[in-house]
Scaffold this active site. Structure first.
Site, PDB file in Angstrom:
ATOM      1  CB  ALA A   1      -0.937  -0.004   1.199  1.00 21.61           C
ATOM      2  CG  ASP A   2       3.717   2.384   3.115  1.00 20.36           C
ATOM      3  OD1 ASP A   2       2.677   3.003   3.402  1.00 20.36           O
ATOM      4  OD2 ASP A   2       4.488   1.921   3.964  1.00 20.36           O
ATOM      5  CD1 TRP A   3       6.066  -0.524  -1.809  1.00 19.21           C
ATOM      6  CD2 TRP A   3       7.310   1.202  -2.508  1.00 19.21           C
ATOM      7  NE1 TRP A   3       7.293  -0.616  -1.198  1.00 19.21           N
ATOM      8  CE2 TRP A   3       8.080   0.426  -1.608  1.00 19.21           C
ATOM      9  CE3 TRP A   3       7.880   2.337  -3.071  1.00 19.21           C
ATOM     10  CZ2 TRP A   3       9.392   0.757  -1.264  1.00 19.21           C
ATOM     11  CZ3 TRP A   3       9.190   2.663  -2.725  1.00 19.21           C
ATOM     12  CH2 TRP A   3       9.931   1.886  -1.838  1.00 19.21           C
TER      13      TRP A   3
END
Lengths: 357, 425
Positions: free
Chosen positions: A160-162
């Site tokens: 999710a961070d990317w």
């Protein structure tokens, strides 16, 4: 000239999603000034740590203690000279510093602020906390990964961070494009949770069928490795079962059988046999396989430099700047405060002694 | 001066007042707004004029350029991201090739979809004319514009930004389209899993297509910035495998920096950060490293103690205790109480339940769309701009044909009818 030359970005981000946005901008020529407070430059924000140098390449580094009024005023002076500010604090942090968008805008009407938070600045969950894996769980990603398993399973990376970083880059670039037309900056509220949900839209608008074609199976091979196979139609399935797996019988009965097949071939050989027939297949690669992949290296996507293995941006055809190092803590303080803000040497020393810089 | 006066379009004003909204001019010209009833209004307006900066309500649009979308359906999200920001996206579908499904609608919201027979010379002529006037072309993976036009689109229009999403480069099967399951295996995503004991775990179907699409949207925006500086178009090619690798960079960094040097492991695990455990009524994800002491105190209040605190085995002991503790609670209790203590607890949610999620509905992120196949709750893009609201509209394929032909290309009524009668649309 670089694509984003002339764009100055104040980077108040940490962990992965925010630094990824500003790194992408830096890779294409924006001047990104990473602001760090010496006392919180730990963990992933430790300039000596393993993540920092990858996520902060091509940036400049300055220190500022935002707990002090003088530190906040210096940030506002920097805002006057900048185009974009990116932060990913919890929603209340910037307000508690008194660094509201309204206040910053009063110093620079053209300023764009990209604020990345877990759940956005509106709604009942706005003060909830979350990280990449929280979003995986809440968005349905973990549920989908776990289909077919007895217990929930997780991906081993901060997926999710990317994604948040990719959405953040789109938002920042769109706001810059609009500002070029209108001269006006604006505030962007980016929700990490929503970013993950956006990418599962297919599953939210309707249940996705797991039956039929393409049929995707992961075959355990003779050498202990796995081979991922995607069978597009009945012909592929028949070939796979009869020729490769050596299983006979009626096709209807074989569909379920495909799931449990153990191949007598090593994974690479199975991949080759299937590809010869035009069937999409690949031996499941380990991280070592990926890092050492000749094709990725030959294309300049993976490069070795300064003892690290670097991933370049996959935006082929758009010239990226040369890979530069991540800044050391406060490495560019003199540039930022003396050159950009026009501070006198004495004033600079004074701030330094007081712990503001 | 009336709004219909053609001179309006050419007034070299810096600022032009339209209704209650003031629009700054771009390149010293003011542009007319385009408002509703598109087919009836359209006459001979070149593209630049159509890329209005404002919506009919007077609200400004983020983007003001025109995109031709020839991408396969799996990759249609690239232009959806641009359409949501105000770009005029013209999606060309092969006549009769599309089926209206919820997924199709989701990926093609806010676009103008033209159903056209590109096998016919007349259809190709329409494509050529569109390419000549457009700012951006997005294609991939099978529907490459070069295959249709037999020449490079940037030769047709030297100012065109052409972003092409491609299959895995340099491998057999390039250009055939790569199943994202196989890309997941190639990129290392399958082995970078939560626990080393799990078998390979691919991302859910379609995720690599979405990742590639997001990169394509970024490529368009960067390429347009470059065009602004250099005045010429550009061809940008994206490789699905490379894009897929980028989203596990943290795992690769850990492998490169830690595992390879120390242990030679070729897998990584995040099992030290979170654990997922069964509650009375479902599963919940419990943070382990984040405020561990607070978690231990909370468990102690419920009478659950971590007995084994020996170095190296502590997390195993914590995990065992968390399992025992979670079993006496409900998912809702742990999620709400944990979050109230600012601990990132999270239930394992079925995505089909998300349309009922109060947070997503209250923020306006999930929007109800009325379609011919029923009402859908569709996600918006995850950002809110202070100068642009989120709107979702689905236009049926073919309903924009007249507007595109007459309004954008300047075809006469007669020319348009001829194309219709020839069943080009």
């Amino acid at each position: 000239m670089s694509i984003l030359s002339g764009i100055r970005v104040i980077d108040l981000t940490r962990l992965i999603s925010g630094p990824f946005v500003t790194r992408l901008l830096a890779d294409f020529g924006a001047e990104v000034i990473k602001i760090q407070s010496p006392k919180v430059a730990k963990g992933m924000e430790d300039p000596e740590g393993i993540f920092f140098r990858y996520l902060n390449r091509n940036k400049k580094g300055a220190t500022l203690n935002l707990d002090t009024a003088e530190g906040r005023e210096l940030l506002l002076r920097l805002v006057e000279k900048s185009d974009l500010l990116v932060e990913n604090f919890s929603p209340r942090v910037m307000e508690n510093f008194g660094l509201t968008y309204r206040r910053m805008r009063s110093r620079n009407r053209g300023l764009i602020v990209l604020s990345i938070s877990s759940f956005g600045r509106k709604g009942p969950w706005r003060n909830y906390v979350g990280f990449s894996h929280t979003f995986h769980a809440l968005s349905g990603l973990t549920h989908l990964l776990s289909l077919g398993f007895k217990e929930p399973v997780e991906v081993g990376f901060a997926y999710a961070d990317w994604l948040i970083g990719l959405f953040g880059s789109i938002a920042a670039l769109a706001a810059l494009a609009m500002r070029r037309r209108t001269g006006e900056g604006q505030f962007i509220d980016l929700s990490g949770f929503e970013a993950m949900v956006s990418l599962l839209g297919d599953w939210i608008v309707s249940p996705q069928k797991a039956t039929g074609f393409p049929k995707r199976i992961c075959v355990k091979c003779k050498d202990g490795r796995f081979c991922a196979v995607s069978l597009s139609n009945e012909d592929d399935l028949r070939y796979f079962l009869l020729e490769v797996a050596g299983v006979g019988g009626h096709l209807e009965g074989l569909c379920n059988l495909a799931e449990g097949i153990v191949s007598e071939l090593p994974a690479k050989e199975l991949e080759g046999r299937l590809r010869e027939k035009g069937i999409q297949a690949a031996a499941v690669r380990s991280l070592r396989d990926v890092v050492e992949d000749k094709g990725l290296r030959d294309r300049g996507f993976l490069i070795e430099k300064d003892g690290g293995t670097w991933l370049r941006s996959p935006l082929r055809g758009l010239s990226q700047v040369e890979l530069g190092p991540a800044p050391k803590l406060g490495e560019h303080n003199r540039y930022v405060f003396l050159e950009l803000l026009g501070m006198e040497e004495e004033e600079f020393e004074n701030y330094r002694q007081k712990g503001v810089i | 001066m009336r709004r219909s006066d053609p001179a309006w379009e050419k007034i070299p004003l810096r600022r032009v007042r339209h209704g209650s909204v003031v629009h700054k001019a771009w390149r010293g010209h003011a542009y007319l707004l385009w408002k509703g009833n598109e087919g009836a209004r359209a006459k001979t307006r070149p593209f630049g004029r159509l890329t209005s900066k404002s919506s009919p309500s007077g609200e400004q649009k983020m983007l003001s350029f025109t995109v031709i979308d020839l991408a396969d359906e799996e990759y249609a999200f690239a232009t959806r991201a641009l359409a949501d920001l105000g770009a005029i996206v013209l999606r060309l579908e092969r006549r009769g090739s599309h089926k209206i499904t919820p997924t199709y609608i989701y990926r093609n919201l806010n676009k103008h979809i033209m159903a056209i027979d590109l096998e016919r010379e007349e259809g190709l002529d329409v494509l050529f004319r569109l390419l000549k006037r457009a700012d951006v072309l997005v294609d991939g993976i099978r529907r490459l514009a070069a295959d249709l036009t037999k020449q490079r689109p940037t030769e047709v229009n030297p100012k065109l930004v052409h972003v092409s999403m491609r299959g895995v480069q340099g491998r057999k099967g390039e250009g055939e389209g790569w199943d994202d399951y196989v890309v997941s295996a190639l990129s290392g995503q399958m082995v970078a899993r939560g626990s080393r004991d799990d078998p390979p775990v691919p991302l859910p179907a379609g995720q690599n297509h979405y990742i590639l699409s997001l990169y394509a949207a970024i490529a368009v925006l960067l390429a347009l910035e470059r065009r602004e500086k250099e005045g010429k178009g550009i061809f940008v090619e994206l490789d699905i495998e490379e894009c897929a690798v980028t989203i596990l960079e943290d795992a690769l960094i850990r492998y490169v920096e830690e595992n390879r040097a120390q242990t030679g492991h070729d897998q990584v695990s995040r099992e030290d950060l979170f654990c997922t455990v069964a509650c009375r009524d479902g599963y919940v994800q419990v943070p382990l490293l984040y405020s561990l002491e607070t978690l231990l105190e909370w468990m102690a209040q419920d009478g659950i103690k971590v007995v084994d605190r020996a170095e190296g085995t502590r997390y195993d002991a914590v995990r065992r205790a968390v399992k025992e503790w979670a079993a006496i609670h409900s998912v809702g209790e742990l999620f709400e109480t944990g979050q109230a203590m600012r601990l990132p607890f999270a239930p394992i949610v079925n995505p089909l339940d998300l349309p009922r999620n109060l947070h997503l509905r209250r923020t306006g992120f999930l929007k109800r769309i009325k379609t011919e196949i029923g009402d859908l709750y569709a996600p918006s893009m995850p950002y809110r701009f202070s100068k642009c609201s989120r709107k979702l509209t689905f236009r049926r394929p073919g309903t924009s044909n007249e507007w595109i032909c007459k309004g954008l290309l300047g075809l006469s009524e007669e020319e348009f009818r001829k194309l219709e009668e020839a069943k080009v649309f």
